[in-house]
Write a protein that holds these residues in place. Structure first.
Motif, mmCIF file in Angstrom:
data_model
loop_
_atom_site.group_PDB
_atom_site.id
_atom_site.type_symbol
_atom_site.label_atom_id
_atom_site.label_comp_id
_atom_site.label_asym_id
_atom_site.label_seq_id
_atom_site.Cartn_x
_atom_site.Cartn_y
_atom_site.Cartn_z
ATOM 1 N N ARG A 78 0.834 -1.196 0.000
ATOM 2 C CA ARG A 78 0.000 0.000 0.000
ATOM 3 C C ARG A 78 0.876 1.256 0.000
ATOM 4 O O ARG A 78 0.604 2.203 -0.741
ATOM 5 N N ALA A 79 1.909 1.265 0.808
ATOM 6 C CA ALA A 79 2.805 2.426 0.853
ATOM 7 C C ALA A 79 3.484 2.628 -0.501
ATOM 8 O O ALA A 79 3.609 3.764 -0.978
ATOM 9 N N LEU A 80 3.912 1.556 -1.126
ATOM 10 C CA LEU A 80 4.549 1.646 -2.437
ATOM 11 C C LEU A 80 3.583 2.192 -3.481
ATOM 12 O O LEU A 80 3.933 3.088 -4.264
ATOM 13 N N LEU A 81 2.352 1.693 -3.489
ATOM 14 C CA LEU A 81 1.369 2.142 -4.465
ATOM 15 C C LEU A 81 0.980 3.601 -4.246
ATOM 16 O O LEU A 81 0.793 4.356 -5.197
ATOM 17 N N ARG A 82 0.847 4.015 -2.995
ATOM 18 C CA ARG A 82 0.479 5.406 -2.723
ATOM 19 C C ARG A 82 1.593 6.363 -3.121
ATOM 20 O O ARG A 82 1.353 7.501 -3.467
ATOM 21 N N ARG A 83 2.825 5.891 -3.051
ATOM 22 C CA ARG A 83 3.960 6.760 -3.346
ATOM 23 C C ARG A 83 4.263 6.847 -4.833
ATOM 24 O O ARG A 83 4.718 7.881 -5.320
ATOM 25 N N TRP A 84 4.027 5.787 -5.599
ATOM 26 C CA TRP A 84 4.524 5.741 -6.975
ATOM 27 C C TRP A 84 3.460 5.658 -8.065
ATOM 28 O O TRP A 84 3.786 5.864 -9.235
ATOM 29 N N MET A 85 2.228 5.338 -7.756
ATOM 30 C CA MET A 85 1.208 5.217 -8.798
ATOM 31 C C MET A 85 0.568 6.585 -9.069
ATOM 32 O O MET A 85 0.136 7.270 -8.141
ATOM 33 N N PRO A 86 0.514 7.007 -10.333
ATOM 34 C CA PRO A 86 0.046 8.355 -10.664
ATOM 35 C C PRO A 86 -1.371 8.671 -10.176
ATOM 36 O O PRO A 86 -1.631 9.776 -9.703
ATOM 37 N N THR A 87 -2.289 7.728 -10.276
ATOM 38 C CA THR A 87 -3.653 8.029 -9.838
ATOM 39 C C THR A 87 -3.710 8.215 -8.331
ATOM 40 O O THR A 87 -4.461 9.070 -7.843
ATOM 41 N N ILE A 95 -1.254 9.329 -6.437
ATOM 42 C CA ILE A 95 -0.614 10.622 -6.162
ATOM 43 C C ILE A 95 -1.608 11.751 -6.431
ATOM 44 O O ILE A 95 -1.740 12.692 -5.637
ATOM 45 N N LEU A 96 -2.341 11.657 -7.544
ATOM 46 C CA LEU A 96 -3.327 12.677 -7.880
ATOM 47 C C LEU A 96 -4.449 12.712 -6.850
ATOM 48 O O LEU A 96 -4.861 13.789 -6.400
ATOM 49 N N LEU A 97 -4.941 11.559 -6.445
ATOM 50 C CA LEU A 97 -6.012 11.531 -5.449
ATOM 51 C C LEU A 97 -5.537 12.078 -4.108
ATOM 52 O O LEU A 97 -6.300 12.750 -3.411
ATOM 53 N N ASP A 98 -4.292 11.816 -3.736
ATOM 54 C CA ASP A 98 -3.763 12.379 -2.495
ATOM 55 C C ASP A 98 -3.713 13.901 -2.559
ATOM 56 O O ASP A 98 -4.013 14.581 -1.583
ATOM 57 N N SER A 99 -3.349 14.442 -3.707
ATOM 58 C CA SER A 99 -3.317 15.903 -3.834
ATOM 59 C C SER A 99 -4.730 16.477 -3.888
ATOM 60 O O SER A 99 -4.958 17.604 -3.448
ATOM 61 N N LEU A 100 -5.681 15.722 -4.394
ATOM 62 C CA LEU A 100 -7.062 16.194 -4.420
ATOM 63 C C LEU A 100 -7.699 16.166 -3.030
ATOM 64 O O LEU A 100 -8.665 16.882 -2.779
ATOM 65 N N ARG A 101 -7.191 15.350 -2.132
ATOM 66 C CA ARG A 101 -7.749 15.261 -0.788
ATOM 67 C C ARG A 101 -7.338 16.416 0.117
ATOM 68 O O ARG A 101 -7.837 16.528 1.229
ATOM 69 N N THR A 102 -6.447 17.284 -0.339
ATOM 70 C CA THR A 102 -6.063 18.447 0.453
ATOM 71 C C THR A 102 -7.162 19.497 0.362
ATOM 72 O O THR A 102 -8.070 19.397 -0.467
ATOM 73 N N ARG A 103 -7.095 20.516 1.193
ATOM 74 C CA ARG A 103 -8.124 21.567 1.170
ATOM 75 C C ARG A 103 -8.141 22.278 -0.180
ATOM 76 O O ARG A 103 -9.204 22.569 -0.717
ATOM 77 N N ARG A 104 -6.977 22.557 -0.724
ATOM 78 C CA ARG A 104 -6.920 23.234 -2.027
ATOM 79 C C ARG A 104 -7.413 22.344 -3.155
ATOM 80 O O ARG A 104 -7.916 22.828 -4.163
ATOM 81 N N GLY A 105 -7.276 21.035 -3.006
ATOM 82 C CA GLY A 105 -7.660 20.123 -4.074
ATOM 83 C C GLY A 105 -9.122 19.718 -4.065
ATOM 84 O O GLY A 105 -9.621 19.184 -5.057
ATOM 85 N N LEU A 106 -9.828 19.960 -2.955
ATOM 86 C CA LEU A 106 -11.222 19.519 -2.874
ATOM 87 C C LEU A 106 -12.104 20.151 -3.942
ATOM 88 O O LEU A 106 -13.052 19.533 -4.406
ATOM 89 N N LYS A 107 -11.771 21.369 -4.343
ATOM 90 C CA LYS A 107 -12.599 22.028 -5.359
ATOM 91 C C LYS A 107 -12.474 21.341 -6.718
ATOM 92 O O LYS A 107 -13.293 21.568 -7.603
ATOM 93 N N TRP A 108 -11.467 20.516 -6.898
ATOM 94 C CA TRP A 108 -11.268 19.807 -8.167
ATOM 95 C C TRP A 108 -11.852 18.399 -8.144
ATOM 96 O O TRP A 108 -11.642 17.624 -9.071
ATOM 97 N N GLY A 109 -12.607 18.072 -7.108
ATOM 98 C CA GLY A 109 -13.172 16.729 -6.992
ATOM 99 C C GLY A 109 -14.168 16.402 -8.086
ATOM 100 O O GLY A 109 -14.121 15.333 -8.695
ATOM 101 N N VAL A 110 -15.084 17.322 -8.352
ATOM 102 C CA VAL A 110 -16.094 17.069 -9.385
ATOM 103 C C VAL A 110 -15.472 17.058 -10.783
ATOM 104 O O VAL A 110 -15.774 16.162 -11.583
#
Length: 117
Positions: A14-23, A25-40
Motif C-alpha cells: 500500500r505504501a509503495l502504491l500510494r507513493r509511486w502510482m500516478p492516480t 498521487i493525484l487523489l492524495d493531492s485532491l484530498r487536500t483543502r486546495r484540491g477539494l474544489k477539483w473533486g467534481v
C-alpha cells in the motif's frame, strides 16, 4: 502465524502504491483543502477511465489478446476511485467552507470585542 507476514506485506504494498502510482498521487493531492474544489472535475477523468475499460472489453471481444483484461481491471478500478472521490469531495468541501466561515466569524468577533474593551 501466517497472518503477520501477509499483513506486513500488504502495508508495504500500500505504501509503495500510494507513493509511486500516478492516480494515487493525484487523489492524495485532491484530498487536500486546495484540491477539494477539483473533486467534481476529476470525475471527468473517471469517465475517461471508464471509456478505456469499455474499449478494452470491445477489443477483447474482437479477438485481441486476453491480456487486455488487466488493462480493463486497472481502468475500472481507477474509474471507480475518481467517480467516488468526486461524490465524496462535495460534502468534504462544504464542511471545510463552513469551518472556515466559522473561524473567520469568530476572529472578527474577538477582534471587535478587543477593540470595544
Amino acid at each position: 502465524m501466517l497472518i503477520r507476514p501477509l499483513w506486513t506485506l500488504s502495508v508495504r504494498d500500500r505504501a509503495l502504491l500510494r507513493r509511486w502510482m500516478p492516480t494515487n498521487i493525484l487523489l492524495d493531492s485532491l484530498r487536500t483543502r486546495r484540491g477539494l474544489k477539483w473533486g467534481v472535475p476529476a470525475m471527468g477523468l473517471g469517465l475517461v477511465y471508464l471509456l478505456i475499460a469499455a474499449g478494452s472489453i470491445t477489443l477483447i471481444d474482437g479477438g485481441w489478446s486476453q491480456g487486455l483484461y488487466i488493462v480493463f481491471a486497472l481502468c475500472l478500478w481507477n474509474a471507480l476511485k475518481f467517480l467516488l472521490f468526486g461524490l465524496i469531495s462535495l460534502p468534504l468541501l462544504a464542511r471545510a467552507r463552513v469551518r472556515e466561515h466559522r473561524a473567520k466569524r469568530d476572529l472578527q468577533r474577538s477582534s471587535a470585542d478587543a477593540v470595544a474593551a
